[in-house]
Motif scaffolding. Structure first.
Motif, PDB file in Angstrom:
ATOM      1  N   ARG A 141     -11.492 -20.787   6.333  1.00  0.00           N
ATOM      2  CA  ARG A 141     -12.192 -22.075   6.205  1.00  0.00           C
ATOM      3  C   ARG A 141     -13.682 -21.891   5.944  1.00  0.00           C
ATOM      4  O   ARG A 141     -14.283 -22.641   5.185  1.00  0.00           O
ATOM      5  N   VAL A 142     -14.282 -20.885   6.569  1.00  0.00           N
ATOM      6  CA  VAL A 142     -15.743 -20.738   6.422  1.00  0.00           C
ATOM      7  C   VAL A 142     -16.141 -19.883   5.213  1.00  0.00           C
ATOM      8  O   VAL A 142     -17.312 -19.840   4.851  1.00  0.00           O
ATOM      9  N   CYS A 143     -15.179 -19.238   4.582  1.00  0.00           N
ATOM     10  CA  CYS A 143     -15.511 -18.338   3.466  1.00  0.00           C
ATOM     11  C   CYS A 143     -16.035 -19.136   2.263  1.00  0.00           C
ATOM     12  O   CYS A 143     -15.334 -19.989   1.730  1.00  0.00           O
ATOM     13  N   PRO A 144     -17.244 -18.859   1.793  1.00  0.00           N
ATOM     14  CA  PRO A 144     -17.783 -19.609   0.657  1.00  0.00           C
ATOM     15  C   PRO A 144     -17.070 -19.297  -0.660  1.00  0.00           C
ATOM     16  O   PRO A 144     -17.213 -20.048  -1.630  1.00  0.00           O
ATOM     17  N   MET A 145     -16.299 -18.188  -0.692  1.00  0.00           N
ATOM     18  CA  MET A 145     -15.687 -17.774  -1.956  1.00  0.00           C
ATOM     19  C   MET A 145     -14.158 -17.887  -1.944  1.00  0.00           C
ATOM     20  O   MET A 145     -13.491 -17.387  -2.846  1.00  0.00           O
ATOM     21  N   GLU A 176     -19.532 -24.432   2.912  1.00  0.00           N
ATOM     22  CA  GLU A 176     -18.093 -24.146   3.082  1.00  0.00           C
ATOM     23  C   GLU A 176     -17.301 -25.077   2.183  1.00  0.00           C
ATOM     24  O   GLU A 176     -17.259 -26.285   2.434  1.00  0.00           O
ATOM     25  N   PRO A 177     -16.672 -24.560   1.142  1.00  0.00           N
ATOM     26  CA  PRO A 177     -15.928 -25.433   0.227  1.00  0.00           C
ATOM     27  C   PRO A 177     -14.761 -26.086   0.952  1.00  0.00           C
ATOM     28  O   PRO A 177     -14.064 -25.435   1.727  1.00  0.00           O
ATOM     29  N   ASP A 178     -14.570 -27.385   0.723  1.00  0.00           N
ATOM     30  CA  ASP A 178     -13.467 -28.040   1.436  1.00  0.00           C
ATOM     31  C   ASP A 178     -12.266 -28.289   0.534  1.00  0.00           C
ATOM     32  O   ASP A 178     -11.298 -28.918   0.939  1.00  0.00           O
ATOM     33  N   LYS A 179     -12.325 -27.766  -0.695  1.00  0.00           N
ATOM     34  CA  LYS A 179     -11.179 -27.946  -1.606  1.00  0.00           C
ATOM     35  C   LYS A 179     -10.757 -26.593  -2.161  1.00  0.00           C
ATOM     36  O   LYS A 179     -11.581 -25.674  -2.250  1.00  0.00           O
ATOM     37  N   PRO A 180      -9.491 -26.456  -2.585  1.00  0.00           N
ATOM     38  CA  PRO A 180      -9.074 -25.201  -3.226  1.00  0.00           C
ATOM     39  C   PRO A 180      -9.822 -24.995  -4.544  1.00  0.00           C
ATOM     40  O   PRO A 180     -10.373 -25.937  -5.110  1.00  0.00           O
ATOM     41  N   ARG A 181      -9.803 -23.795  -5.047  1.00  0.00           N
ATOM     42  CA  ARG A 181     -10.531 -23.507  -6.299  1.00  0.00           C
ATOM     43  C   ARG A 181      -9.889 -24.188  -7.488  1.00  0.00           C
ATOM     44  O   ARG A 181      -8.673 -24.360  -7.536  1.00  0.00           O
ATOM     45  N   VAL A 215     -27.524 -26.178 -13.882  1.00  0.00           N
ATOM     46  CA  VAL A 215     -26.056 -26.290 -13.857  1.00  0.00           C
ATOM     47  C   VAL A 215     -25.516 -25.932 -12.465  1.00  0.00           C
ATOM     48  O   VAL A 215     -24.630 -26.615 -11.934  1.00  0.00           O
ATOM     49  N   GLY A 216     -26.073 -24.868 -11.880  1.00  0.00           N
ATOM     50  CA  GLY A 216     -25.604 -24.422 -10.563  1.00  0.00           C
ATOM     51  C   GLY A 216     -25.795 -25.493  -9.502  1.00  0.00           C
ATOM     52  O   GLY A 216     -24.897 -25.757  -8.694  1.00  0.00           O
ATOM     53  N   ILE A 217     -26.983 -26.134  -9.513  1.00  0.00           N
ATOM     54  CA  ILE A 217     -27.267 -27.162  -8.498  1.00  0.00           C
ATOM     55  C   ILE A 217     -26.395 -28.402  -8.748  1.00  0.00           C
ATOM     56  O   ILE A 217     -25.812 -28.966  -7.825  1.00  0.00           O
ATOM     57  N   ALA A 218     -26.261 -28.784 -10.034  1.00  0.00           N
ATOM     58  CA  ALA A 218     -25.424 -29.955 -10.358  1.00  0.00           C
ATOM     59  C   ALA A 218     -23.972 -29.704  -9.936  1.00  0.00           C
ATOM     60  O   ALA A 218     -23.338 -30.571  -9.311  1.00  0.00           O
ATOM     61  N   MET A 219     -23.454 -28.521 -10.245  1.00  0.00           N
ATOM     62  CA  MET A 219     -22.060 -28.212  -9.880  1.00  0.00           C
ATOM     63  C   MET A 219     -21.871 -28.207  -8.365  1.00  0.00           C
ATOM     64  O   MET A 219     -20.836 -28.646  -7.854  1.00  0.00           O
ATOM     65  N   ALA A 220     -22.871 -27.692  -7.646  1.00  0.00           N
ATOM     66  CA  ALA A 220     -22.761 -27.646  -6.182  1.00  0.00           C
ATOM     67  C   ALA A 220     -22.603 -29.057  -5.622  1.00  0.00           C
ATOM     68  O   ALA A 220     -21.764 -29.297  -4.747  1.00  0.00           O
ATOM     69  N   PHE A 221     -23.383 -30.004  -6.169  1.00  0.00           N
ATOM     70  CA  PHE A 221     -23.319 -31.372  -5.639  1.00  0.00           C
ATOM     71  C   PHE A 221     -22.054 -32.091  -6.109  1.00  0.00           C
ATOM     72  O   PHE A 221     -21.414 -32.798  -5.335  1.00  0.00           O
ATOM     73  N   VAL A 222     -21.678 -31.886  -7.366  1.00  0.00           N
ATOM     74  CA  VAL A 222     -20.487 -32.590  -7.881  1.00  0.00           C
ATOM     75  C   VAL A 222     -19.220 -32.063  -7.202  1.00  0.00           C
ATOM     76  O   VAL A 222     -18.354 -32.842  -6.762  1.00  0.00           O
ATOM     77  N   LEU A 223     -19.112 -30.725  -7.091  1.00  0.00           N
ATOM     78  CA  LEU A 223     -17.887 -30.133  -6.531  1.00  0.00           C
ATOM     79  C   LEU A 223     -18.000 -29.890  -5.021  1.00  0.00           C
ATOM     80  O   LEU A 223     -17.065 -29.385  -4.409  1.00  0.00           O
ATOM     81  N   LYS A 224     -19.145 -30.247  -4.448  1.00  0.00           N
ATOM     82  CA  LYS A 224     -19.398 -30.043  -3.015  1.00  0.00           C
ATOM     83  C   LYS A 224     -19.122 -28.585  -2.613  1.00  0.00           C
ATOM     84  O   LYS A 224     -18.385 -28.299  -1.663  1.00  0.00           O
ATOM     85  N   ASP A 225     -19.720 -27.705  -3.377  1.00  0.00           N
ATOM     86  CA  ASP A 225     -19.478 -26.279  -3.188  1.00  0.00           C
ATOM     87  C   ASP A 225     -20.693 -25.513  -3.731  1.00  0.00           C
ATOM     88  O   ASP A 225     -20.909 -25.454  -4.944  1.00  0.00           O
ATOM     89  N   ASN A 226     -21.502 -24.952  -2.826  1.00  0.00           N
ATOM     90  CA  ASN A 226     -22.716 -24.227  -3.247  1.00  0.00           C
ATOM     91  C   ASN A 226     -22.439 -23.151  -4.283  1.00  0.00           C
ATOM     92  O   ASN A 226     -23.271 -22.865  -5.140  1.00  0.00           O
ATOM     93  N   ARG A 227     -21.292 -22.507  -4.159  1.00  0.00           N
ATOM     94  CA  ARG A 227     -21.006 -21.348  -5.008  1.00  0.00           C
ATOM     95  C   ARG A 227     -20.105 -21.681  -6.197  1.00  0.00           C
ATOM     96  O   ARG A 227     -19.491 -20.780  -6.774  1.00  0.00           O
ATOM     97  N   ALA A 228     -20.030 -22.945  -6.570  1.00  0.00           N
ATOM     98  CA  ALA A 228     -19.165 -23.319  -7.708  1.00  0.00           C
ATOM     99  C   ALA A 228     -19.596 -22.605  -8.989  1.00  0.00           C
ATOM    100  O   ALA A 228     -18.761 -22.127  -9.769  1.00  0.00           O
ATOM    101  N   PHE A 229     -20.896 -22.514  -9.214  1.00  0.00           N
ATOM    102  CA  PHE A 229     -21.400 -21.827 -10.409  1.00  0.00           C
ATOM    103  C   PHE A 229     -20.907 -20.372 -10.436  1.00  0.00           C
ATOM    104  O   PHE A 229     -20.488 -19.866 -11.472  1.00  0.00           O
ATOM    105  N   CYS A 230     -20.974 -19.712  -9.291  1.00  0.00           N
ATOM    106  CA  CYS A 230     -20.521 -18.314  -9.211  1.00  0.00           C
ATOM    107  C   CYS A 230     -19.028 -18.196  -9.499  1.00  0.00           C
ATOM    108  O   CYS A 230     -18.572 -17.245 -10.126  1.00  0.00           O
TER     109      CYS A 230
END
Ligand code: SF4
Ligand code: SF4
Ligand code: SF4
Length: 274
Positions: free
Chosen positions: A236-240, A133-138, A185-200
């Motif tokens: 809040r729970v929407c991953p996208m 669940e991303p905790d920051k705006p896009r 890149v996808g895994i690195a972005m997920a950890f840096v931005l704390k968002d699994n779907r950042a790559f998407c």
């Protein structure tokens, strides 16, 4: 029986595609391929109806691993975007072109970004990471996807224009290298931005195909305004970062919905449905 109308309908749609392609192209592969995928999606929907927590992940692994390992690595079919350009330029109506036409261009008119929620082999790994669940705006860096889209097109066009030899081999190597890069890149972005779907959200070039058609998607989450108590839990729970409390086509990030059903499951008053 009515309870299972969605999985039955889904299986019939895929089986129709399977039979049409099998008979039209006289190739048994398409019958097996689309029957397998339709079967897994129908199984996932059945498990979802029976409230099995990991129904979506089972479909994603079943379809994603099949495409990555069997079609990509064993059959050496480049199912990445470069593979689409490659077979398109060759004028060959091969699996990669059919895959893109069916899954990425026409199906989003019905299922929206269902591909991203139930079949993608990149997201199949990303979804296991801890930031569901991303905790920051896009961020406003979605332009990256268009740059990568252009690079993939230029790469394949360059191979043809320069009449490079062993293009088939290069496409296979680019499939392996491209996937490795996507995962890294996808895994690195997920950890840096704390968002699994950042790559998407920012990088994946395939969304250039997926987003326009999914704007008109038949299947979409809708809210019953009379039931909604504006608690905000669904957003809040929407991953996208979709605003599913707005029923208009112009809802915030409307073309990003991956039909994961998380918002529907979490709504305390059952105000959301497909
Ligand atoms: S946006 Fe790209 S990487 Fe993400 S799920 Fe969709 S196709 Fe896969
Ligand atoms: S949480 Fe709801 S709106 Fe967000 S991606 Fe999943 S289904 Fe779509
Ligand atoms: S979770 Fe349900 S009640 Fe809460 S804002 Fe979303 S739709 Fe409304």
């Amino acid at each position: 029986m009515k309870k299972y109308s969605a999985p039955i309908t889904m299986f019939i749609i895929f089986e129709t595609i399977a039979i049409v392609l099998w008979r039209t192209l006289d190739n048994l592969f398409y019958l097996c391929n689309f029957t397998y995928i339709g079967g897994f999606i129908a199984l996932g929907l059945t498990l979802y109806i029976r409230r099995f927590k990991y129904a979506r992940q089972i479909v994603q692994l079943g379809v994603g691993l099949y495409m990555l390992c069997y079609l990509g690595l064993m059959c050496r079919e480049n199912m990445q975007i470069e593979g689409f350009w490659y077979y398109l330029f060759l004028g060959v109506f091969e699996a990669a072109v059919i895959h893109y036409v069916v899954a990425k261009i026409f199906c989003p008119l019905i299922f929206g970004r269902g591909w991203c929620g139930y079949a993608c082999w990149t997201a199949m790994i990303l979804d296991f990471l801890p930031y569901k669940e991303p905790d920051k705006p896009r961020l406003k860096i979605g332009f990256i996807r268009y740059i990568l889209f252009g690079i993939s097109l230029a790469f394949v066009a360059g191979l043809f224009l320069l009449k490079v030899k062993n293009v088939e081999e290069i496409m296979f190597i680019s499939f392996i290298a491209g996937n490795a890069l996507y995962y890294a890149v996808g895994i690195a972005m997920a950890f840096v931005l704390k968002d699994n779907r950042a790559f998407c959200k920012y990088v994946c070039p395939i969304t250039v195909f997926l987003k326009p058609a999914s704007y008109y998607s038949l299947l979409r989450v809708k809210v019953d305004k009379d039931k909604c108590i504006s608690c905000g839990k669904c957003r809040r729970v929407c991953p996208m970062n979709v605003d599913m409390t707005d029923n208009s086509r112009k809802r915030l990030n409307g073309t990003e919905c991956i039909l994961c059903m998380k918002c529907i499951d979490e709504c305390p008053v059952d105000a959301l449905k497909l």
